[in-house]
Structures are given as C-alpha cells and as structure tokens.
Design a protein around this motif. Structure first.
Motif, PDB file in Angstrom:
ATOM      1  N   ASN A 194      41.632  52.521  62.524  1.00 21.88           N
ATOM      2  CA  ASN A 194      40.711  51.678  61.947  1.00 21.88           C
ATOM      3  C   ASN A 194      41.122  50.069  62.055  1.00 21.88           C
ATOM      4  N   VAL A 195      42.589  49.868  61.720  1.00 20.84           N
ATOM      5  CA  VAL A 195      43.084  48.673  61.986  1.00 20.84           C
ATOM      6  C   VAL A 195      43.280  47.888  63.182  1.00 20.84           C
ATOM      7  N   THR A 196      43.552  48.963  64.259  1.00 22.49           N
ATOM      8  CA  THR A 196      43.426  48.534  65.706  1.00 22.49           C
ATOM      9  C   THR A 196      42.108  48.224  65.989  1.00 22.49           C
ATOM     10  N   ALA A 197      40.956  49.300  65.694  1.00 22.27           N
ATOM     11  CA  ALA A 197      39.612  48.908  65.909  1.00 22.27           C
ATOM     12  C   ALA A 197      39.030  47.725  65.596  1.00 22.27           C
ATOM     13  N   SER A 198      39.406  47.123  64.487  1.00 13.14           N
ATOM     14  CA  SER A 198      39.109  46.124  63.624  1.00 13.14           C
ATOM     15  C   SER A 198      39.510  44.750  64.449  1.00 13.14           C
ATOM     16  N   LEU A 199      40.893  44.957  65.043  1.00 12.30           N
ATOM     17  CA  LEU A 199      41.621  43.796  65.689  1.00 12.30           C
ATOM     18  C   LEU A 199      40.647  43.723  66.938  1.00 12.30           C
ATOM     19  N   VAL A 200      40.395  44.927  68.006  1.00 14.18           N
ATOM     20  CA  VAL A 200      39.809  44.822  69.064  1.00 14.18           C
ATOM     21  C   VAL A 200      38.498  44.296  68.881  1.00 14.18           C
ATOM     22  N   LYS A 201      37.733  44.667  67.769  1.00 14.08           N
ATOM     23  CA  LYS A 201      36.465  44.195  67.681  1.00 14.08           C
ATOM     24  C   LYS A 201      36.271  42.649  67.451  1.00 14.08           C
ATOM     25  N   SER A 202      37.369  41.912  66.973  1.00 16.19           N
ATOM     26  CA  SER A 202      37.557  40.531  66.970  1.00 16.19           C
ATOM     27  C   SER A 202      37.656  39.912  68.350  1.00 16.19           C
ATOM     28  N   LEU A 203      37.782  40.655  69.331  1.00 17.13           N
ATOM     29  CA  LEU A 203      38.130  40.178  70.775  1.00 17.13           C
ATOM     30  C   LEU A 203      36.736  40.213  71.610  1.00 17.13           C
ATOM     31  N   THR A 204      35.645  40.920  71.086  1.00 17.74           N
ATOM     32  CA  THR A 204      34.580  41.019  72.091  1.00 17.74           C
ATOM     33  C   THR A 204      33.875  39.764  72.297  1.00 17.74           C
ATOM     34  N   GLY A 205      34.203  39.003  71.830  1.00 20.54           N
ATOM     35  CA  GLY A 205      33.544  37.296  72.143  1.00 20.54           C
ATOM     36  C   GLY A 205      34.394  36.698  73.285  1.00 20.54           C
ATOM     37  N   VAL A 206      35.591  37.143  73.243  1.00 18.78           N
ATOM     38  CA  VAL A 206      36.592  36.206  74.278  1.00 18.78           C
ATOM     39  C   VAL A 206      36.960  37.005  75.561  1.00 18.78           C
ATOM     40  N   CYS A 207      36.512  38.231  75.459  1.00 27.98           N
ATOM     41  CA  CYS A 207      37.091  39.304  76.725  1.00 27.98           C
ATOM     42  C   CYS A 207      36.204  40.299  76.948  1.00 27.98           C
ATOM     43  N   ASN A 208      36.023  40.900  77.998  1.00 30.40           N
ATOM     44  CA  ASN A 208      35.417  42.308  78.382  1.00 30.40           C
ATOM     45  C   ASN A 208      36.058  43.395  78.170  1.00 30.40           C
ATOM     46  N   GLY A 209      35.415  44.588  77.809  1.00 33.96           N
ATOM     47  CA  GLY A 209      36.141  45.798  77.711  1.00 33.96           C
ATOM     48  C   GLY A 209      37.214  46.146  78.588  1.00 33.96           C
ATOM     49  N   SER A 210      36.768  45.590  79.907  1.00 33.04           N
ATOM     50  CA  SER A 210      37.751  46.013  80.949  1.00 33.04           C
ATOM     51  C   SER A 210      39.170  45.156  81.009  1.00 33.04           C
ATOM     52  N   HIS A 211      39.090  44.404  80.088  1.00 34.90           N
ATOM     53  CA  HIS A 211      40.645  43.457  79.675  1.00 34.90           C
ATOM     54  C   HIS A 211      41.244  44.146  78.632  1.00 34.90           C
ATOM     55  N   VAL A 212      40.985  45.102  77.941  1.00 34.03           N
ATOM     56  CA  VAL A 212      41.568  45.781  76.937  1.00 34.03           C
ATOM     57  C   VAL A 212      41.831  47.062  77.085  1.00 34.03           C
ATOM     58  N   GLY A 213      43.140  47.622  76.652  1.00 32.22           N
ATOM     59  CA  GLY A 213      43.629  48.954  76.567  1.00 32.22           C
ATOM     60  C   GLY A 213      44.225  49.264  75.328  1.00 32.22           C
ATOM     61  N   ILE A 214      44.065  50.524  74.927  1.00 33.36           N
ATOM     62  CA  ILE A 214      44.651  51.244  73.804  1.00 33.36           C
ATOM     63  C   ILE A 214      45.610  52.223  74.052  1.00 33.36           C
ATOM     64  N   CYS A 215      46.991  52.105  73.783  1.00 34.29           N
ATOM     65  CA  CYS A 215      47.858  53.135  74.310  1.00 34.29           C
ATOM     66  C   CYS A 215      48.514  53.899  73.180  1.00 34.29           C
ATOM     67  N   THR A 216      48.492  55.117  73.158  1.00 38.50           N
ATOM     68  CA  THR A 216      49.087  55.897  72.012  1.00 38.50           C
ATOM     69  C   THR A 216      49.797  57.118  72.544  1.00 38.50           C
ATOM     70  N   PRO A 217      50.800  57.591  71.691  1.00 39.85           N
ATOM     71  CA  PRO A 217      51.507  58.762  72.142  1.00 39.85           C
ATOM     72  C   PRO A 217      51.216  59.887  72.124  1.00 39.85           C
ATOM     73  N   TYR A 218      49.878  60.188  71.188  1.00 43.82           N
ATOM     74  CA  TYR A 218      49.279  61.325  70.990  1.00 43.82           C
ATOM     75  C   TYR A 218      47.814  61.363  71.172  1.00 43.82           C
ATOM     76  N   TRP A 219      47.434  62.621  72.013  1.00 42.59           N
ATOM     77  CA  TRP A 219      46.081  62.569  72.685  1.00 42.59           C
ATOM     78  C   TRP A 219      45.160  62.756  71.508  1.00 42.59           C
ATOM     79  N   LYS A 220      45.366  63.140  70.314  1.00 46.41           N
ATOM     80  CA  LYS A 220      44.418  63.196  69.196  1.00 46.41           C
ATOM     81  C   LYS A 220      44.243  61.835  68.713  1.00 46.41           C
ATOM     82  N   GLN A 221      45.120  60.965  68.700  1.00 50.73           N
ATOM     83  CA  GLN A 221      44.877  59.774  68.290  1.00 50.73           C
ATOM     84  C   GLN A 221      44.092  58.949  69.187  1.00 50.73           C
TER      85      GLN A 221
END
Length: 337
Positions: A153-180
């Motif tokens: 939820n914290v990460t998603a909230s931060l990404v949401k704040s960027l929707t006005g300054v970039c496209n989704g193709s500019h953003v990646g979320i990387c995590t060590p666990y597939w469930k995450q």
C-alpha cells in the motif's frame, strides 16, 4: 531414451568440463568501470555496495529528458510522503544514522562518504530515496512465498503520485518474492488506471534482470513483525521473518538496486536490512544524501527520526542485530524537518 543417455561417468566428466570452463570465463571477465545508465547518486549506491566503488557514473547530461523526469518525480514523492505522515531526516539525524551503521560496518564508510562528495562535485541532486516502513511479514496458507501488505500500500500510494508526471512504461516495481509481485499488481489496479499498470513492470528480482526503468521502486518485504491476527494468513516464524532472506544474496540485491535510470526508491524495514553489510551501505548512503524518510513514527526503527517518537511497551521493536540496535540507540532523539 536409455540408449541415448550418457552414463554416470560421462555425466561427471561433462560437469567437470563445464565447471572448468566456468572458472576460466570468470578469470576472463573484465569489470566495466563506467556506467551510462544512471546519475552519480544511484550508481554510487550499487557500486559501493557490490563493487567497492570501482564503477563510476559517466552519464552526465546525456539523458536530459530522464533527468527532468527524475526531478519531477522526486518532487511528487516528497509531497506524497509528507501527506502520508513520513518524516525526512535532517542532515544531522542522517549523519547520526550513518555513524551508527559505520560503527557496525566500518569498512563501508569511506565509499559511502565518497558517494556524497562525488554527487555534489558533479552538481547533481540526490536521486535515491529510502522509505523506512514497519510492515508485517505474511504468508498465505499452503504457499511458501511471503508478502507484506503494508509495503504494498505504501509503494502503490507513492507510484500513484507519479501518474501525472510519467507513464506506466517509465515505472517498475521490483521485489524478491513472487507473492509480493502478485499482491503489488492487485493493489496497483486499485490505485491507478488499467493502462498505467499494464505498462509497468511489476516482477521479481529474477525476472527484472536485464531490464531497466526510469523510476524503480524496490519493496524488500521482510519485516521485524509478523502477522498475529486471524487474517487468513499463516504466521511466519519470528526467527524466519527477522532475516534478510533472498536479498542477502549479493547478486539479487545488486539487480534490485541497479535497475533504475533516473530515480531509485527503496521501501523496507531497516531493522531487518541492517543485518546485511550491502544493505547497510545502501541505507547509510541514502541517509548521508538526505534521502531517508521514516514512516514508522511510533517505533524508531532506524533513528527515531521524529524527536517526539518513542517506542512504547506495546510497540517496542525487538532487537534485530547489532546494526539495527546501534542505529536506534544512537539516533533516538534525532530531529526531522
């Protein structure tokens, strides 16, 4: 099939030859000492942690569009973190955090401080953010992979704040666990449009290898506390949850923090990450470069970054290694802006 299968002796011979070839290739490998992917601050983080500072940024002003995107994203993140109640460490408290970490890992101090000097000498702003979050380690029944809803939820909230300054193709979320990664995708669909999310790369470290994004968020998942309530999740053993896990592997950690071109945002529990020298280097460098934010105000995981924050008996954090304990003890009264 049996007639075409090699015997045991032949199989062993092939393995020995492959191992010998691998060793020879390792000796032939040459470390490239210049990186054109990211600015000095980002390059310094992974170079210091995994290459003893030998890899330097040579990007300069070759990607002005990316630099502008990183600048705008940094502003939006700072505003969003402020709205979420996070506190930015002052220069004084950041120095105290770094000193506490250096007391545990003295060998990382020289490179971490050099990263700050090199960034300022290049005339570049900091593009590394570490958001300290006290999440909860969770696991669904009959599934081995762990996740952390709070970090999602914290990460998603931060990404949401960027929707006005970039496209989704500019953003990646990387995590060590597939469930995450699965949970993060589900949460992102509630925070942003379908088009934006579909353009993003939300995946595990292994799948992210070979890819890069302008803005990369890294969710480290492991937390100092575990799910205790009947939420349908299996409670992860405290001894297991309080370990760095997959990210203790240097190769995975290196991939995770070296995918960003213009802005690197790490979200995690320093009480766990400070057990690892490599992750301690990342946290210390972010602290020295004014990139350390604390969202866990009731429990001073890193530094008690809010002067009014003190751990209570019901919310006191367990000890998770000398580095975490030293950081918390040394910086309990450090002020924030």
């Amino acid at each position: 099939f049996a007639n075409h299968s090699p015997g045991l002796d032949e199989s062993r011979k092939r393995w020995r030859e492959a191992a010998k070839l691998g060793r020879e290739m390792d000796r032939r490998c040459v470390l490239l000492t210049q990186s054109f992917r990211s600015p000095v601050s980002i390059t310094s983080v992974w170079s210091n942690a995994f290459y003893e500072g030998r890899v330097l940024s040579a990007r300069g002003e070759t990607d002005k569009a990316g630099s502008l995107r990183g600048e705008n994203a940094m502003k939006q993140l700072a505003e969003q973190l402020g709205r979420m109640g996070a506190k930015l460490a002052t220069e004084t408290s950041g120095e105290l955090v770094a000193k506490a970490i250096f007391a545990r890992f003295p060998e990382i101090e020289t490179h971490a401080r050099k990263a700050v000097v090199d960034t300022r000498r290049a005339g570049e702003p900091n593009r590394v953010v570490f958001v300290a979050v006290r999440g909860v380690t969770q696991r669904d029944p009959n599934e081995p992979s762990t996740f952390n809803d709070i970090e999602c939820n914290v990460t998603a909230s931060l990404v949401k704040s960027l929707t006005g300054v970039c496209n989704g193709s500019h953003v990646g979320i990387c995590t060590p666990y597939w469930k995450q990664a699965v949970k993060m995708t589900e949460v992102m669909h509630r925070f942003a449009s379908k088009e934006f999310v579909n353009e993003m790369n939300i995946s595990t470290v292994n799948k992210f290898q070979g890819d890069e994004k302008s803005i990369v968020f890294v969710s480290t998942v492991r937390a100092a506390t575990t799910a205790k309530e009947a939420t349908g999740c299996v409670r992860v053993k405290q001894s297991e949850a309080s370990q760095v896990g997959f990210l203790r592997n240097p190769r995975r950690a290196n991939v995770a923090i070296s995918r960003a071109r213009d802005l690197l945002v790490l979200v995690g529990d320093p009480g766990i990450l400070l057990q690892s020298k490599e992750w301690a280097s990342v946290v210390a460098t972010a602290a020295l470069m004014d990139g350390l934010w604390n969202m866990s105000r009731t429990v001073p995981i890193v530094a008690g970054l809010d002067a009014d924050s003190r751990p209570t008996e019901s919310a006191s954090a367990p000890a998770h290694g000398a580095a975490a304990a030293a950081a918390a003890a040394s910086c309990a009264a450090a002020p924030c802006v």
